[in-house]
Motif scaffolding. Structure first.
Motif, short mmCIF file in Angstrom:
data_model
loop_
_atom_site.label_atom_id
_atom_site.label_comp_id
_atom_site.label_asym_id
_atom_site.label_seq_id
_atom_site.Cartn_x
_atom_site.Cartn_y
_atom_site.Cartn_z
N ALA A 175 -22.02 -44.36 -31.61
CA ALA A 175 -22.79 -45.07 -30.59
C ALA A 175 -21.87 -45.27 -29.39
O ALA A 175 -20.71 -45.64 -29.54
CB ALA A 175 -23.28 -46.42 -31.12
N GLY A 176 -22.39 -45.01 -28.20
CA GLY A 176 -21.61 -45.22 -26.99
C GLY A 176 -20.55 -44.15 -26.74
O GLY A 176 -20.50 -43.12 -27.40
N ASN A 177 -19.72 -44.40 -25.76
CA ASN A 177 -18.65 -43.53 -25.27
C ASN A 177 -19.20 -42.28 -24.60
O ASN A 177 -19.24 -42.21 -23.39
CB ASN A 177 -17.64 -43.20 -26.35
CG ASN A 177 -16.22 -43.12 -25.79
OD1 ASN A 177 -15.92 -43.73 -24.76
ND2 ASN A 177 -15.34 -42.40 -26.45
N VAL A 178 -19.64 -41.25 -25.34
CA VAL A 178 -20.28 -40.10 -24.71
C VAL A 178 -21.51 -39.68 -25.49
O VAL A 178 -21.57 -39.81 -26.71
CB VAL A 178 -19.33 -38.88 -24.57
CG1 VAL A 178 -18.18 -39.19 -23.65
CG2 VAL A 178 -18.85 -38.38 -25.93
N TRP A 179 -22.51 -39.19 -24.77
CA TRP A 179 -23.65 -38.55 -25.41
C TRP A 179 -23.16 -37.32 -26.17
O TRP A 179 -22.26 -36.62 -25.72
CB TRP A 179 -24.67 -38.10 -24.37
CG TRP A 179 -25.52 -39.19 -23.81
CD1 TRP A 179 -25.34 -39.87 -22.65
CD2 TRP A 179 -26.72 -39.69 -24.39
NE1 TRP A 179 -26.35 -40.78 -22.46
CE2 TRP A 179 -27.22 -40.69 -23.51
CE3 TRP A 179 -27.44 -39.41 -25.55
CZ2 TRP A 179 -28.39 -41.40 -23.78
CZ3 TRP A 179 -28.61 -40.12 -25.81
CH2 TRP A 179 -29.07 -41.10 -24.93
N GLU A 180 -23.79 -37.04 -27.32
CA GLU A 180 -23.38 -35.90 -28.13
C GLU A 180 -24.49 -34.85 -28.16
O GLU A 180 -25.66 -35.14 -28.43
CB GLU A 180 -23.03 -36.36 -29.54
CG GLU A 180 -21.85 -37.33 -29.52
CD GLU A 180 -21.36 -37.72 -30.90
OE1 GLU A 180 -21.77 -37.08 -31.90
OE2 GLU A 180 -20.56 -38.67 -30.99
N LEU A 187 -35.16 -52.03 -19.89
CA LEU A 187 -35.52 -51.87 -18.49
C LEU A 187 -36.81 -52.63 -18.21
O LEU A 187 -37.90 -52.17 -18.53
CB LEU A 187 -35.69 -50.40 -18.13
CG LEU A 187 -36.11 -50.11 -16.68
CD1 LEU A 187 -35.09 -50.69 -15.70
CD2 LEU A 187 -36.26 -48.63 -16.45
N CYS A 188 -36.66 -53.82 -17.67
CA CYS A 188 -37.80 -54.70 -17.40
C CYS A 188 -38.57 -55.05 -18.67
O CYS A 188 -39.73 -55.44 -18.63
CB CYS A 188 -38.75 -54.08 -16.38
SG CYS A 188 -37.98 -53.64 -14.83
N SER A 189 -37.93 -54.90 -19.82
CA SER A 189 -38.55 -55.18 -21.12
C SER A 189 -39.88 -54.44 -21.29
O SER A 189 -40.84 -54.96 -21.83
CB SER A 189 -38.75 -56.68 -21.31
OG SER A 189 -37.51 -57.33 -21.37
N ILE A 190 -39.94 -53.21 -20.80
CA ILE A 190 -41.16 -52.41 -20.91
C ILE A 190 -41.29 -51.86 -22.33
O ILE A 190 -40.36 -51.26 -22.86
CB ILE A 190 -41.12 -51.23 -19.91
CG1 ILE A 190 -41.05 -51.77 -18.49
CG2 ILE A 190 -42.35 -50.35 -20.08
CD1 ILE A 190 -40.80 -50.69 -17.46
N LYS A 191 -42.44 -52.10 -22.94
CA LYS A 191 -42.64 -51.62 -24.30
C LYS A 191 -43.01 -50.14 -24.32
O LYS A 191 -43.67 -49.65 -23.43
CB LYS A 191 -43.73 -52.43 -24.99
CG LYS A 191 -43.33 -53.88 -25.25
CD LYS A 191 -44.38 -54.61 -26.06
CE LYS A 191 -43.92 -56.03 -26.38
NZ LYS A 191 -44.91 -56.75 -27.21
N TYR A 251 -30.44 -51.65 -18.50
CA TYR A 251 -31.13 -50.41 -18.14
C TYR A 251 -31.45 -49.50 -19.32
O TYR A 251 -32.59 -49.13 -19.53
CB TYR A 251 -30.28 -49.66 -17.11
CG TYR A 251 -31.02 -48.51 -16.47
CD1 TYR A 251 -32.02 -48.74 -15.53
CD2 TYR A 251 -30.75 -47.20 -16.83
CE1 TYR A 251 -32.71 -47.69 -14.95
CE2 TYR A 251 -31.43 -46.15 -16.25
CZ TYR A 251 -32.41 -46.39 -15.31
OH TYR A 251 -33.09 -45.36 -14.75
N CYS A 252 -30.45 -49.08 -20.06
CA CYS A 252 -30.66 -48.09 -21.11
C CYS A 252 -29.87 -48.48 -22.36
O CYS A 252 -28.66 -48.62 -22.29
CB CYS A 252 -30.20 -46.72 -20.62
SG CYS A 252 -29.90 -45.50 -21.93
N THR A 253 -30.57 -48.64 -23.48
CA THR A 253 -29.89 -49.04 -24.71
C THR A 253 -29.99 -47.94 -25.77
O THR A 253 -30.30 -48.20 -26.93
CB THR A 253 -30.49 -50.34 -25.27
OG1 THR A 253 -31.91 -50.18 -25.42
CG2 THR A 253 -30.22 -51.50 -24.34
N ARG A 254 -29.73 -46.72 -25.38
CA ARG A 254 -29.89 -45.63 -26.34
C ARG A 254 -28.69 -45.42 -27.25
O ARG A 254 -28.52 -44.37 -27.86
CB ARG A 254 -30.28 -44.34 -25.60
CG ARG A 254 -31.67 -44.51 -25.02
CD ARG A 254 -32.33 -43.22 -24.62
NE ARG A 254 -33.64 -43.53 -24.10
CZ ARG A 254 -34.76 -43.47 -24.82
NH1 ARG A 254 -34.73 -43.11 -26.07
NH2 ARG A 254 -35.92 -43.78 -24.27
N GLY A 294 -26.01 -42.21 -27.04
CA GLY A 294 -25.73 -43.02 -25.87
C GLY A 294 -24.33 -42.79 -25.33
O GLY A 294 -23.59 -41.94 -25.82
N SER A 295 -23.94 -43.58 -24.32
CA SER A 295 -22.65 -43.37 -23.67
C SER A 295 -22.08 -44.67 -23.14
O SER A 295 -22.68 -45.74 -23.30
CB SER A 295 -22.80 -42.37 -22.52
OG SER A 295 -23.36 -43.00 -21.37
#
Length: 375
Positions: free
Chosen positions: A289-294, A86-90, A348-351, A340-341
């Motif tokens: 990783a991805g699909n749905v948050w656990e 997200l805006c490459s904010i550290k 935006y979000c790379t969790r 992540g999901s």
């Protein structure tokens, strides 16, 4: 309209805020400890990933259908990623710092997230009613008109055009009648989706299913050890390259977020995908990783990793903090979410990063929240 918006915020955004990322910047603790002194030198050296040491030859003779054995052992837990797109904010992953050593015993884990079919069997056997199917009580949402207190949940709703990504309410709506049977609202259903992960699940719903199945929800340490699949310090559950050989290995979001038809489905799916559509990790686990948050059993605390690291010892089978600690919602009861999901995006979000963390209020539900169990 104002009251309706407040209701969306109270029920929907309590869940959404912790999972999207910007709020971490606003409230995160400075756990990276990379301050520069007047001469420009580092005062502290951030811990590095050390080798994962798996337990050997400890697999029980008895096996469980649909589960895989995770041997446990000692590993480096956390993330040293400096930004989350997200805006490459550290610094937005500061709650996953510092990297610290953890030991977990061996355990069994579901190969996939719990599916609609499996959850339906639980409901049929017990008559269980989920949080999203119940009308909220006035004391849960003080100040909201009684007419607005209807059963429902948060649903991702794409926007007609590009929007300010700082305003998550632009793409989330509280939808009456949305629940696990109708994940996108009363006009949606589960036809042909037995093998999809069940969503619109609150923490207590997942815990109830786990008890019925003779299982439990994983600790955060167990989940991360399992997600790493025996690897040491990789960025993703499969390695350090997002697209090995040019192919996605997780169901995430590609394209313009969060607009209608913005997801270009380069990974093969728009929105939620059936379970086990990509190769498993090193332990045979799908969709870590991805699909749905656990949903995770641990309470969420922004500075928990600092506390574990401060002892200087290997944390053995950590169970999480005794209470939640989330400064943006100090009165909320907040649990950890992981993985992540399908809405995670490099815009935006790379969790889906294996060491990163998410969290949400225990009563909150949405159409990108699911779970898997351990025993």
């Amino acid at each position: 309209m104002k009251d309706k918006g407040r209701k969306i915020f109270r029920i929907g955004s309590i869940l959404v805020i912790p999972l999207i990322g910007l709020i971490y910047l606003l409230t995160s603790y400075s756990t990276a400890k990379r301050e520069l002194n007047q001469e420009g030198e580092n005062q502290d050296i951030e811990p590095k990933f050390e080798l994962t040491i798996e337990n050997k030859n400890n697999k029980p003779k008895k096996e469980y259908e649909g589960m895989v054995w995770i041997p446990g052992g000692e590993f480096s837990m956390g993330s040293n990623f400096d930004d989350e797109s997200l805006c490459s904010i550290k610094g937005v992953t500061n709650d996953a710092r510092p990297i610290h050593r953890v030991y977990v015993d061996g355990f069994w884990m579901d190969k996939t997230e719990v599916t609609n079919k499996e959850f339906a069997e639980f409901v049929k056997a017990t008559g269980y009613v989920t949080v999203a199917e119940k009308k909220p009580l006035p004391e849960e949402l003080p100040g909201v008109p009684l007419s607005d207190l209807i059963a429902g949940s948060a649903v991702f709703t794409p926007t007609k055009s590009k929007v300010d990504l700082n305003n998550f309410l632009a793409w989330w709506q509280y939808v009456g009648g949305a629940n696990w049977r109708h994940p996108l609202g009363p006009d949606s259903d589960l036809k042909g989706k037995d093998n999809y992960p069940v969503v619109q699940i609150a923490f207590e719903d997942a815990a109830a299913y786990a008890r019925w199945a003779g299982k439990r929800l994983p600790t955060e340490a167990e989940w991360e050890f399992a997600a790493r699949g025996g690897k040491t310090g990789t960025s993703y559950t499969w390695g350090n390259v997002l697209k090995p050989d040019g192919k996605f290995l997780a169901n995430i979001y590609q394209g313009e977020f969060p607009v209608v038809k913005g997801d270009n489905a380069e990974d093969g799916f728009i929105g939620l995908a059936p379970v086990a559509q990509y190769q498993p990790n090193g332990y045979g686990l799908y969709d870590m990783a991805g699909n749905v948050w656990e949903l995770i059993n641990d309470w969420y605390s922004e500075n928990y990793y600092e506390l574990l690291s401060a002892s200087g010892k290997v944390a053995r089978n950590p169970q999480g903090p005794k209470r939640s600690n989330y400064s943006a919602e100090p009165n909320a009861l907040t649990k950890v979410h992981r993985g992540g999901s399908f809405l995670c995006t490099d815009e935006y979000c790379t969790r889906y990063l294996v060491g990163s963390r998410g969290h949400g209020e225990i009563k909150s539900t949405a159409n990108h929240i699911g779970f898997r169990c351990v025993r």
